[in-house]
Enzyme design. Structure first.
Site, PDB file in Angstrom:
ATOM      1  N   CYS A 231       0.813  -1.216   0.000  1.00  0.00           N
ATOM      2  CA  CYS A 231       0.000   0.000   0.000  1.00  0.00           C
ATOM      3  C   CYS A 231       0.843   1.261   0.000  1.00  0.00           C
ATOM      4  O   CYS A 231       2.046   1.238   0.225  1.00  0.00           O
ATOM      5  CB  CYS A 231      -0.886   0.049   1.252  1.00  0.00           C
ATOM      6  SG  CYS A 231      -1.867  -1.393   1.550  1.00  0.00           S
TER       7      CYS A 231
ATOM      8  N   GLY B 132       0.014   0.534  -5.110  1.00  0.00           N
ATOM      9  CA  GLY B 132      -1.198  -0.255  -4.975  1.00  0.00           C
ATOM     10  C   GLY B 132      -2.226   0.144  -6.011  1.00  0.00           C
ATOM     11  O   GLY B 132      -2.481   1.337  -6.195  1.00  0.00           O
TER      12      GLY B 132
ATOM     13  N   ASN C 291       0.081   0.564   5.714  1.00  0.00           N
ATOM     14  CA  ASN C 291       1.027  -0.064   4.795  1.00  0.00           C
ATOM     15  C   ASN C 291       1.895  -1.003   5.610  1.00  0.00           C
ATOM     16  O   ASN C 291       2.586  -0.583   6.532  1.00  0.00           O
ATOM     17  CB  ASN C 291       1.901   0.997   4.109  1.00  0.00           C
ATOM     18  CG  ASN C 291       3.045   0.381   3.336  1.00  0.00           C
ATOM     19  OD1 ASN C 291       2.938  -0.711   2.812  1.00  0.00           O
ATOM     20  ND2 ASN C 291       4.160   1.092   3.272  1.00  0.00           N
ATOM     21  N   GLY C 292       1.869  -2.289   5.283  1.00  0.00           N
ATOM     22  CA  GLY C 292       2.682  -3.256   5.996  1.00  0.00           C
ATOM     23  C   GLY C 292       1.914  -4.526   6.280  1.00  0.00           C
ATOM     24  O   GLY C 292       0.887  -4.818   5.650  1.00  0.00           O
TER      25      GLY C 292
ATOM     26  N   CYS D 179      13.319  -2.042   5.052  1.00  0.00           N
ATOM     27  CA  CYS D 179      13.164  -2.958   3.924  1.00  0.00           C
ATOM     28  C   CYS D 179      14.065  -2.510   2.775  1.00  0.00           C
ATOM     29  O   CYS D 179      13.857  -1.452   2.181  1.00  0.00           O
ATOM     30  CB  CYS D 179      11.706  -2.985   3.474  1.00  0.00           C
ATOM     31  SG  CYS D 179      11.417  -3.964   1.982  1.00  0.00           S
TER      32      CYS D 179
ATOM     33  N   TYR E 111      13.360  -1.684  -5.594  1.00  0.00           N
ATOM     34  CA  TYR E 111      12.250  -1.835  -6.546  1.00  0.00           C
ATOM     35  C   TYR E 111      11.014  -0.997  -6.240  1.00  0.00           C
ATOM     36  O   TYR E 111      10.487  -0.331  -7.116  1.00  0.00           O
ATOM     37  CB  TYR E 111      11.839  -3.309  -6.619  1.00  0.00           C
ATOM     38  CG  TYR E 111      10.668  -3.563  -7.543  1.00  0.00           C
ATOM     39  CD1 TYR E 111      10.809  -3.413  -8.921  1.00  0.00           C
ATOM     40  CD2 TYR E 111       9.425  -3.929  -7.049  1.00  0.00           C
ATOM     41  CE1 TYR E 111       9.740  -3.630  -9.781  1.00  0.00           C
ATOM     42  CE2 TYR E 111       8.351  -4.153  -7.902  1.00  0.00           C
ATOM     43  CZ  TYR E 111       8.510  -3.998  -9.269  1.00  0.00           C
ATOM     44  OH  TYR E 111       7.458  -4.210 -10.103  1.00  0.00           O
TER      45      TYR E 111
ATOM     46  N   SER F 295      12.074  -0.797 -14.421  1.00  0.00           N
ATOM     47  CA  SER F 295      12.730  -0.990 -13.133  1.00  0.00           C
ATOM     48  C   SER F 295      14.237  -1.184 -13.232  1.00  0.00           C
ATOM     49  O   SER F 295      14.964  -0.905 -12.283  1.00  0.00           O
ATOM     50  CB  SER F 295      12.104  -2.175 -12.401  1.00  0.00           C
ATOM     51  OG  SER F 295      12.175  -3.342 -13.191  1.00  0.00           O
TER      52      SER F 295
ATOM     53  N   ASP G   8      18.171  -6.195 -14.668  1.00  0.00           N
ATOM     54  CA  ASP G   8      16.873  -6.037 -14.016  1.00  0.00           C
ATOM     55  C   ASP G   8      17.102  -5.918 -12.510  1.00  0.00           C
ATOM     56  O   ASP G   8      18.190  -6.209 -12.008  1.00  0.00           O
ATOM     57  CB  ASP G   8      15.958  -7.220 -14.324  1.00  0.00           C
ATOM     58  CG  ASP G   8      14.474  -6.863 -14.204  1.00  0.00           C
ATOM     59  OD1 ASP G   8      14.161  -5.703 -13.848  1.00  0.00           O
ATOM     60  OD2 ASP G   8      13.635  -7.732 -14.455  1.00  0.00           O
ATOM     61  N   ASP G   9      16.048  -5.495 -11.811  1.00  0.00           N
ATOM     62  CA  ASP G   9      16.162  -5.307 -10.367  1.00  0.00           C
ATOM     63  C   ASP G   9      16.081  -6.615  -9.604  1.00  0.00           C
ATOM     64  O   ASP G   9      16.698  -6.779  -8.548  1.00  0.00           O
ATOM     65  CB  ASP G   9      15.073  -4.356  -9.867  1.00  0.00           C
ATOM     66  CG  ASP G   9      13.687  -4.907 -10.145  1.00  0.00           C
ATOM     67  OD1 ASP G   9      13.112  -5.550  -9.255  1.00  0.00           O
ATOM     68  OD2 ASP G   9      13.181  -4.714 -11.266  1.00  0.00           O
TER      69      ASP G   9
ATOM     70  N   CYS H  19       8.210 -13.273   2.087  1.00  0.00           N
ATOM     71  CA  CYS H  19       8.175 -12.043   2.878  1.00  0.00           C
ATOM     72  C   CYS H  19       6.926 -12.072   3.752  1.00  0.00           C
ATOM     73  O   CYS H  19       5.835 -12.386   3.273  1.00  0.00           O
ATOM     74  CB  CYS H  19       8.141 -10.812   1.978  1.00  0.00           C
ATOM     75  SG  CYS H  19       7.954  -9.271   2.922  1.00  0.00           S
TER      76      CYS H  19
ATOM     77  N   CYS I 221      16.028  -5.188   6.773  1.00  0.00           N
ATOM     78  CA  CYS I 221      15.262  -6.415   6.643  1.00  0.00           C
ATOM     79  C   CYS I 221      15.685  -7.064   5.335  1.00  0.00           C
ATOM     80  O   CYS I 221      15.441  -6.528   4.250  1.00  0.00           O
ATOM     81  CB  CYS I 221      13.760  -6.154   6.643  1.00  0.00           C
ATOM     82  SG  CYS I 221      12.783  -7.680   6.539  1.00  0.00           S
TER      83      CYS I 221
ATOM     84  N   CYS J  11      13.798 -11.893   2.693  1.00  0.00           N
ATOM     85  CA  CYS J  11      13.497 -12.593   1.442  1.00  0.00           C
ATOM     86  C   CYS J  11      14.750 -13.088   0.737  1.00  0.00           C
ATOM     87  O   CYS J  11      14.662 -13.948  -0.140  1.00  0.00           O
ATOM     88  CB  CYS J  11      12.672 -11.702   0.508  1.00  0.00           C
ATOM     89  SG  CYS J  11      13.498 -10.170   0.021  1.00  0.00           S
TER      90      CYS J  11
END
Length: 489
Positions: A15, A42, A116-117, A253, A259, A300, A367-368, A404, A455, A458
């Protein structure tokens, strides 16, 4: 979008949130513009809640910002302060009951909340609230936060009520809250999700990214600190700040910089575009290969490819930076197509190779990230069909090997191409001549940070919170909590 979507070829953020307090003009139009600036965060729903000094007004709809609002909707949202939200669902359903901001009416007034989260203990808190008589209308974690905060407001002052809720909920969150005429911004104690404070001529703004503040002609003041509550006073009169939770080891994060965020945003004091260019330079230093042309996957990969090509040219490599893939911006996301064949066709509709850039040449494709690998393999096939002699792939993030739990749509290992696979296995799967990812060390250096303060769950499988079902051995001091009952009252 009925039913459950498959994992995206790119990770999806949850979000974007915004909160505004202005001096003597309605906030709804500024909120609308801000949500447009955050649309990339979003696309499932959009909403605004305002307060006119007497009562709360809201308009929440499914769809993009431009589809969710028309002129009459904006006119029916009076009040010089309000909050807004754009949503991509990672917790809760894809339907109107989970669209935000989420509103609650209770004895002490009204409450609107945008989130958001992702919480990691929302089930526990929900069960305890239901035992106390709270009735829920959705399965999302945002409603859990709203109900808990409303309950605390019955017995506590505003700051104490927020402090109680922050102690009770665990996970990642940036919140904007509308309570009466006051707009609140709250960032989780580890700062996992971003939140920025800014100033416009006649008031103040809280937003997920500074680009939303720029859109309003304002200036970024600073990032909201982890564990901080910022209260925007009514009529844009100023703001107050309170530290409502201790700041433990931060867990920003890293994917925001790789990204999610817009390149023109400044997050945690870093311009995202420059971070990505620096990552591109480090990618060359770690695994550069001299080819005829370096090209990004649009959009990206562009900043990474620019930095990579610059670093190559600085050491005398004869590598041209060029656009080799053109993007059709009117094609929707490929992962919602019902069959794999249709998803593959949609990739060809979305990206078309420029043959004169590719034919007879060796290519480095930048790419990212690689999530599922479907798009990467199709793009490499397109480049070979366009006449590429070799295709080498370089990725601006480490390999994504784990889910994640902090608000990004990467839920299972089964659909992550790099989970339980070597780099060589992934290279073979996508059909590239070579494949290299950037290192975690390069990420930390580009962000002037320690891996302990990011963080990286992932890409390491080690998370800032204990996650049920995950075997964690991260040797930094993670926050530990008792049951929610121990912190509630």
């Amino acid at each position: 979008m009925p039913g459950k979507a498959k994992l995206a070829n790119k990770p999806r953020e949850k979000c974007g949130v915004v909160g505004i307090s202005l001096e003597d003009r309605d906030a709804a139009r500024s909120l609308y513009y801000s949500l447009y600036a955050l649309q990339h965060r979003g696309q499932e729903s959009a909403g605004i809640v305002t307060h006119d000094g007497f009562q709360q007004h809201e308009h929440v709809e499914m769809g993009l910002v431009g589809d969710a609002f028309d002129e009459s909707d904006i006119e029916q949202l009076p009040g010089t302060q309000g909050i807004g939200h754009v949503r991509y669902p990672t917790a809760g359903g894809v339907n109107e009951c989970c669209a935000q901001p989420f509103s609650v009416s209770f004895k002490s007034g009204s409450l609107g909340l945008a989130h958001n989260g992702n919480l990691v203990n929302d089930g526990e808190v929900r069960d305890q609230l239901e035992a106390r008589g709270h009735a829920f209308t959705s399965n999302g974690d945002t409603e859990v936060i709203a109900h808990d905060l409303a309950r605390n407001l019955l017995d506590e002052g505003l700051v104490s009520a927020v402090r109680e809720t922050v102690q009770r909920i665990h996970g990642s969150y940036s919140l904007t809250v509308m309570h009466g005429e006051k707009v609140l911004g709250v960032r989780d104690p580890q700062g996992n999700r971003p939140l920025v404070l800014g100033k416009v001529d006649d008031g103040y703004v809280l937003a997920s990214e500074s680009s939303a503040i720029d859109t309003l002609g304002g200036e970024r003041i600073r990032d909201v600190e982890p564990g901080e509550l910022v209260i925007l006073e009514p009529n844009g009169a100023g703001y107050e700040s309170y530290q409502v939770a201790d700041k433990p080891q931060t867990a920003h994060c890293f994917f925001e910089h790789v990204y999610f965020a817009r390149p023109d945003s400044v997050l945690d004091d870093h311009l995202v575009y420059e971070v990505r260019r620096e990552l591109g330079r480090k990618l060359w230093e770690e695994s550069g290969i001299e080819t005829d042309v370096v090209m990004p996957v649009p959009d990206s990969g562009r900043a990474f490819a620019s930095g990579y090509a610059e670093a190559a040219n600085d050491v005398g490599a004869k590598t041209e930076f060029a656009e080799g893939l053109m993007k059709n911006r009117y094609v929707g996301r490929t992962f919602i197509m019902p069959t794999q064949g249709e998803r593959e066709q949609a990739v060809r509709l979305k990206l078309n190779p420029i043959k004169s850039t590719i034919d007879g040449r060796t290519v480095t494709l930048i790419d990212d990230s690689i999530v599922r690998g479907t798009t990467s393999s199709q793009l490499i096939e397109l480049l070979y069909e366009a006449g590429a002699e070799e295709v080498h792939v370089r990725i601006g993030s480490p390999s994504i090997i784990a889910p994640c739990y902090m608000g990004i749509d990467m839920k299972t290992r089964e659909e992550l191409i790099a989970a339980n696979r070597s780099v060589e296995d992934v290279r073979d799967e996508i059909g590239a001549d070579s494949l290299q990812y950037i290192s975690i060390d390069a990420i930390t250096k580009a962000l002037d940070s320690s891996s302990d303060d990011l963080c990286l769950g992932c890409v390491t499988g080690e998370y800032p919170y204990d996650i049920e079902g995950e075997d964690l051995d991260r040797d930094i001091s993670r926050p530990t909590f008792g049951s929610a009952d121990n912190t509630a009252d």
